[in-house]
Enzyme design. Structure first.
Site, PDB file in Angstrom:
ATOM      1  N   SER A 216       0.851  -1.191   0.000  1.00  0.00           N
ATOM      2  CA  SER A 216       0.000   0.000   0.000  1.00  0.00           C
ATOM      3  C   SER A 216       0.887   1.242   0.000  1.00  0.00           C
ATOM      4  CB  SER A 216      -0.889  -0.032   1.244  1.00  0.00           C
ATOM      5  OG  SER A 216      -1.679   1.127   1.296  1.00  0.00           O
ATOM      6  N   THR A 254     -11.268   2.211 -14.527  1.00  0.00           N
ATOM      7  CA  THR A 254     -10.285   3.119 -15.124  1.00  0.00           C
ATOM      8  C   THR A 254      -9.140   3.336 -14.137  1.00  0.00           C
ATOM      9  OG1 THR A 254     -12.020   4.155 -16.406  1.00  0.00           O
ATOM     10  CG2 THR A 254      -9.993   5.425 -16.119  1.00  0.00           C
ATOM     11  N   CYS A 342     -11.978   2.157  21.236  1.00  0.00           N
ATOM     12  CA  CYS A 342     -13.108   2.435  22.125  1.00  0.00           C
ATOM     13  C   CYS A 342     -14.352   1.763  21.574  1.00  0.00           C
ATOM     14  CB  CYS A 342     -13.311   3.941  22.202  1.00  0.00           C
ATOM     15  SG  CYS A 342     -14.270   4.411  23.632  1.00  0.00           S
TER      16      CYS A 342
HETATM   17  N1  PLP Z   1      -2.456  -4.465   6.352  1.00  0.00           N
HETATM   18  C1  PLP Z   1      -1.675  -3.875   7.275  1.00  0.00           C
HETATM   19  C2  PLP Z   1      -0.638  -4.682   7.986  1.00  0.00           C
HETATM   20  C3  PLP Z   1      -1.842  -2.522   7.568  1.00  0.00           C
HETATM   21  O1  PLP Z   1      -1.071  -1.944   8.494  1.00  0.00           O
HETATM   22  C4  PLP Z   1      -2.836  -1.795   6.872  1.00  0.00           C
HETATM   23  C5  PLP Z   1      -3.093  -0.364   7.194  1.00  0.00           C
HETATM   24  O2  PLP Z   1      -2.901   0.075   8.301  1.00  0.00           O
HETATM   25  C6  PLP Z   1      -3.602  -2.458   5.901  1.00  0.00           C
HETATM   26  C7  PLP Z   1      -3.382  -3.791   5.659  1.00  0.00           C
HETATM   27  C8  PLP Z   1      -4.651  -1.730   5.098  1.00  0.00           C
HETATM   28  O3  PLP Z   1      -4.040  -0.896   4.153  1.00  0.00           O
HETATM   29  P1  PLP Z   1      -4.808   0.356   3.498  1.00  0.00           P
HETATM   30  O4  PLP Z   1      -4.838   1.420   4.549  1.00  0.00           O
HETATM   31  O5  PLP Z   1      -3.963   0.753   2.345  1.00  0.00           O
HETATM   32  O6  PLP Z   1      -6.133  -0.110   3.078  1.00  0.00           O
END
Ligand code: PLP
Length: 404
Positions: A216, A254, A342
Site C-alpha cells: 500500500s 479506469t 473504544c
Molecule cells: N495491512 C496492514 C498490515 C496494515 O497496516 C494496513 C493499514 O494500516 C492495511 C493492511 C490496510 O491498508 P490500506 O490502509 O492501504 O487499506
C-alpha cells in the site's frame, strides 16, 4: 509557485509539521518528489489510458513504466503486478480470490492471530458465508508465529495460508521465508500482507516462493488509496472486481494513473535510499527504547526485542490508559497511536495485544510510536521528556486500584 516549492511551503505551515508526528505506521506524508511525478497526471494529462489518442498513449506508457518499476522493486515480473485501491483491497482480493477459485479443491484456510482486519475479516466472511473453515494460529508473547505451528495447521483441504510480513502494531517480523518454503513444499498458495514491511524491509520475490503479496503506497510516502497485489504466474486466483478489461482483466476500473505513477516513484526512491533510510529511523527508535523504560518505571516493551520493524516502538505503561495518554500527547503536540479501540464506552485492547497474552490492564496502557524519515533526534528527546511528565501526571490522577 512551482509544485515542489508549494508543497514544501504547505508542509512547513501544516500543524502536522509543527508537531511531532510519530504515527508513520498509520500513514506517511506524501514526498515532494512523489507529488512532482504525479502532478502531470493530476492536472495536465487527464486522458483515459484505454483511449487511443496521443495523451492517452502517454498515460498508458506512464502506467506501464509504473508497473515495471513496482515489479523491479519487489523482484517480480511486470505481468505479476495488479494495481489496486490500497492494502485492504489487495488483501481482500488475494484471500477471497484464491479461496473462491479453489473451493472445489478444499475449504480450509490458515492464518495468524495478529493479522490486520483486512485479512481477518475476509477470512471470517469465507467461514460465515461460503462454508470455509479457518485455523487461526496463535503467537508467542513477542508476537512471533511458529513455522512448526503453521505446518501443524495444514490439512489436505487447505487452499490458502496468509501470514503478514510485519505487524502494524508491535512491528514483529514473521518468518515468512521459512513459511513460504513449507507451503511451497505442500503446494499450498501463500499470501503475505507486506503493507507495513514494504517501506522498511527488502522484499525479493525472485528469491522467496510467496505466491501473493499486498502493498500500500501511503505507508511508504506515496499517495493514499493506491496499492498493488503481486500474483505469481500460475496461481489459481479469481479477480475480485470485474467490469472493463483493465489490469489484464484482473482488476476492472479506469486506472488511477497519477496514483500508480506516485506509488512507483515512492518505491524507486525507497530503492535508491534503502541503505541509509533505515539507519536513520532505527537510530531514533533505538533512542526511545534506550530512554523510555529506565526513565518511566512500570514500562513494558511490547513486541519482539530483535525481529521487529526498524521504526516501531510499542510500550505499555502500568496504571495509565492509552486513550488518556494519546489525548495528553496530542495537547503537547505529539501524534501517536494506542493499541486500544473504544467500543461501547469501554476501552477494548486490540486483538494483537490480546494475542500476546498481556493482561487487559497492561494492554490498555499501550502506546505505539512509529518513526519516519523526517523525524529528528531533538524531537525524540522532546518526546521522552514530555511522555515521562504525562505518565507521571496521569498516574497521579489514576485511582489507587489501577496503579502498579
Ligand atoms: N495491512 C496492514 C498490515 C496494515 O497496516 C494496513 C493499514 O494500516 C492495511 C493492511 C490496510 O491498508 P490500506 O490502509 O492501504 O487499506
Amino acid at each position: 509557485m512551482r509544485p515542489v516549492a508549494r508543497i514544501r511551503e504547505e508542509e512547513r505551515r501544516s500543524p502536522l509539521k509543527t508537531s511531532i508526528y510519530l504515527d508513520h505506521a498509520a500513514t506517511t506524508p506524501l514526498r515532494a518528489e512523489v507529488l512532482q511525478a504525479m502532478e502531470p497526471f493530476l492536472a495536465g494529462n487527464y486522458a483515459n489510458p484505454s483511449s487511443i489518442y496521443r495523451p492517452a498513449q502517454e498515460a498508458r506508457a506512464a502506467l506501464d513504466r509504473a508497473r515495471d518499476l513496482t515489479a523491479a522493486a519487489l523482484g517480480a515480473r511486470s505481468q505479476e503486478i495488479v494495481f489496486t485501491g490500497g492494502g485492504t483491497e489487495s488483501d481482500n482480493a488475494a484471500i477471497k480470490g484464491v479461496a473462491l477459485a479453489s473451493r472445489d479443491r478444499g475449504r480450509h484456510v490458515v492464518t495468524s492471530a495478529i493479522e490486520h482486519h483486512a485479512v481477518l475479516h475476509p477470512i471470517e466472511e469465507l467461514v460465515e458465508r461460503f462454508g470455509f473453515e479457518s485455523t487461526i494460529v496463535p503467537v508467542d508473547r513477542c508476537g512471533l508465529v511458529s513455522v512448526e505451528a503453521i505446518g501443524a495447521a495444514l490439512r489436505d483441504d487447505t487452499v490458502l495460508v496468509s501470514v503478514m510480513w510485519a505487524n502494524n502494531e508491535i512491528g514483529t517480523i514473521q518468518p515468512v521465508e521459512a513459511i513460504a518454503a513449507l507451503t511451497k513444499a505442500r503446494g499450498i498458495p501463500f499470501h503475505v500482507d507486506a503493507v507495513q514491511a514494504a517501506g522498511a524491509l527488502p522484499i525479493d520475490l525472485s528469491r522467496v516462493p510467496i505466491d501473493l503479496l499486498s502493498i500500500s503506497a501511503h505507508k511508504f510516502y506515496g499517495p493514499k488509496g493506491v496499492g498493488a497485489l503481486f500474483v505469481r504466474g500460475g496461481t489459481l486466483w479469481w479477480p475480485l472486481i470485474t467490469g472493463g478489461g483493465q489490469e489484464r482483466n484482473r482488476r476492472a476500473g479506469t486506472e488511477n494513473v497519477a496514483g500508480m505513477v506516485g506509488m512507483a516513484r515512492a518505491l524507486e526512491l525507497l530503492m535508491e535510499e534503502r541503505h541509509t533510510a533505515y539507519d536513520h529511523v532505527r537510530t531514533l527508535r533505538d533512542y526511545l527504547f534506550a530512554q523510555i523504560p529506565p526513565r518511566i518505571p512500570g514500562t513494558r516493551v511490547n513486541g519482539h526485542p530483535e525481529s521487529r520493524l526498524p521504526n516501531n516502538a510499542n510500550f505499555s505503561f502500568e496504571g495509565v490508559h492509552g486513550e488518556s495518554l494519546l489525548v495528553a500527547l496530542d495537547v503537547a503536540g505529539i501524534m501517536a497511536s494506542s493499541g486500544s479501540a473504544c467500543t461501547s464506552g469501554s476501552l477494548e485492547p486490540s486483538h494483537v495485544l490480546q494475542a500476546l497474552g498481556v493482561s487487559h490492564a497492561v494492554a490498555q496502557g499501550s502506546l505505539r510510536l512509529t518513526v519516519g524519515r523526517d523525524n529528528t533526534q531533538e524531537q525524540m528527546e522532546r518526546t521522552v521528556e514530555t511522555l515521562a511528565g504525562i505518565v507521571e501526571r496521569l498516574r497521579g490522577l489514576a485511582p489507587v486500584s489501577e496503579r502498579a
